[in-house]
Design an enzyme around this catalytic site. Structure first.
Site, PDB file in Angstrom:
ATOM      1  N   HIS A   1     -14.911  81.961  39.780  1.00 46.33           N
ATOM      2  CA  HIS A   1     -14.086  82.936  40.494  1.00 46.33           C
ATOM      3  C   HIS A   1     -13.121  82.250  41.446  1.00 46.33           C
ATOM      4  O   HIS A   1     -11.921  82.536  41.455  1.00 46.33           O
ATOM      5  CB  HIS A   1     -14.956  83.912  41.282  1.00 46.33           C
ATOM      6  CG  HIS A   1     -14.161  84.776  42.218  1.00 46.33           C
ATOM      7  ND1 HIS A   1     -13.490  85.903  41.802  1.00 46.33           N
ATOM      8  CD2 HIS A   1     -13.888  84.646  43.541  1.00 46.33           C
ATOM      9  CE1 HIS A   1     -12.855  86.439  42.824  1.00 46.33           C
ATOM     10  NE2 HIS A   1     -13.068  85.696  43.897  1.00 46.33           N
TER      11      HIS A   1
ATOM     12  N   HIS B   1      -8.525  82.161  41.770  1.00 48.45           N
ATOM     13  CA  HIS B   1      -7.593  82.084  42.896  1.00 48.45           C
ATOM     14  C   HIS B   1      -6.559  80.959  42.816  1.00 48.45           C
ATOM     15  O   HIS B   1      -5.420  81.134  43.245  1.00 48.45           O
ATOM     16  CB  HIS B   1      -8.379  81.902  44.202  1.00 48.45           C
ATOM     17  CG  HIS B   1      -8.989  83.154  44.725  1.00 48.45           C
ATOM     18  ND1 HIS B   1      -8.250  84.144  45.331  1.00 48.45           N
ATOM     19  CD2 HIS B   1     -10.282  83.586  44.745  1.00 48.45           C
ATOM     20  CE1 HIS B   1      -9.051  85.127  45.717  1.00 48.45           C
ATOM     21  NE2 HIS B   1     -10.289  84.824  45.357  1.00 48.45           N
TER      22      HIS B   1
END
Length: 257
Positions: free
Chosen positions: A124, A129
């Site tokens: 994640h 990001h």
């Protein structure tokens, strides 16, 4: 930030990626998640996100070495990944962002957790990001967002409002590109289910980005979102910072009376 779990206050000393400790299962997890998501994202993700995957040197066959990723980011936008043990408190989180440091974890889920993970892991944090940190307008927005948050860091009301803005942009934002709605939020691009739901469910509102409306909208941590906000460009996000600052100041001041 943005979770119910008790966060770390601040890493007492710099941490390092123990790359040699990744097991064959870790590499299998990374490869499986990467390949599955890329198939979904090739036609659904923002072009800037897909470009960022290449800029950062990410591939399915190799868990990223963050020192290499940092070299790519430094050349692109001057950002740097800072390894932390897990979720961190609001003040250090925004201090990191203001200094163009993005906090990431280096642990990976196991094969039994491919479909769902309660706490963000490296997939994640890094796959979700990091690619957009190579985009100048988006990364400038992140730094500006942090500057506003730090001005109001002692106001719980202000930080709650900032969390909503962060949630509906950085984590779960959509963007219109060449007339089509695409994904850019990290919480969507790292989730197979939400990648499809956010774009294709006919009953989900996809609302033009508006600062005041976002600040009025609660978010959901443990389910797909009930609505999404669509920006026209990453420049739009950056250009909305002055309005955000005015709104946060006014609402925080009003609530403190």
């Amino acid at each position: 930030m943005l979770e119910n779990k008790t966060p770390y206050d601040f890493p007492t000393e710099p941490m390092h990626q123990a790359y040699d400790e990744y097991t064959p299962e870790h590499f299998e997890v990374w490869k499986s998640l990467y390949q599955k998501q890329l198939l979904l994202l090739k036609s659904r993700a923002s072009s800037a996100y897909l470009d960022g995957l290449d800029i950062c040197g990410f591939t399915a066959d190799k868990i990223p070495r963050l020192e290499e990723t940092n070299a790519y980011l430094k050349q692109a936008t001057g950002w740097h990944l800072y390894i932390v043990p897990g979720l961190i408190a609001d003040r250090p989180f925004f201090e990191f962002l203001h200094n163009k440091h993005f906090p990431v974890t280096t642990w990976l889920r196991d094969l039994s957790q491919l479909e769902y993970l309660e706490e963000p892991d490296m997939f994640h944090d890094v796959f979700g990001h990091v690619p957009l940190l190579s985009n100048p307008h988006f990364s400038a927005f992140m730094k500006g967002l942090a500057a506003i948050a730090l001005k109001h860091i002692d106001s719980p009301q202000a930080i709650e409002l900032m969390s909503r803005l962060y949630w509906f942009t950085v984590e779960f934002g959509l963007i219109r590109e060449d007339g089509e709605i695409k994904i850019y939020g990290a919480g969507i691009v790292s989730s197979p289910g939400e990648s499809l739901y956010a774009l294709e469910d006919p009953n989900v509102p996809r609302i033009p980005y508006d600062v005041s409306t976002v600040l009025d909208t609660p978010f959901y941590k443990h389910d797909f979102q009930k609505q999404y906000f669509v920006i026209d460009s990453y420049q739009t996000l950056f250009d909305s910072l002055p309005e955000l600052e005015v709104c946060i100041a006014a609402r925080a001041h009003s609530s403190s009376r």
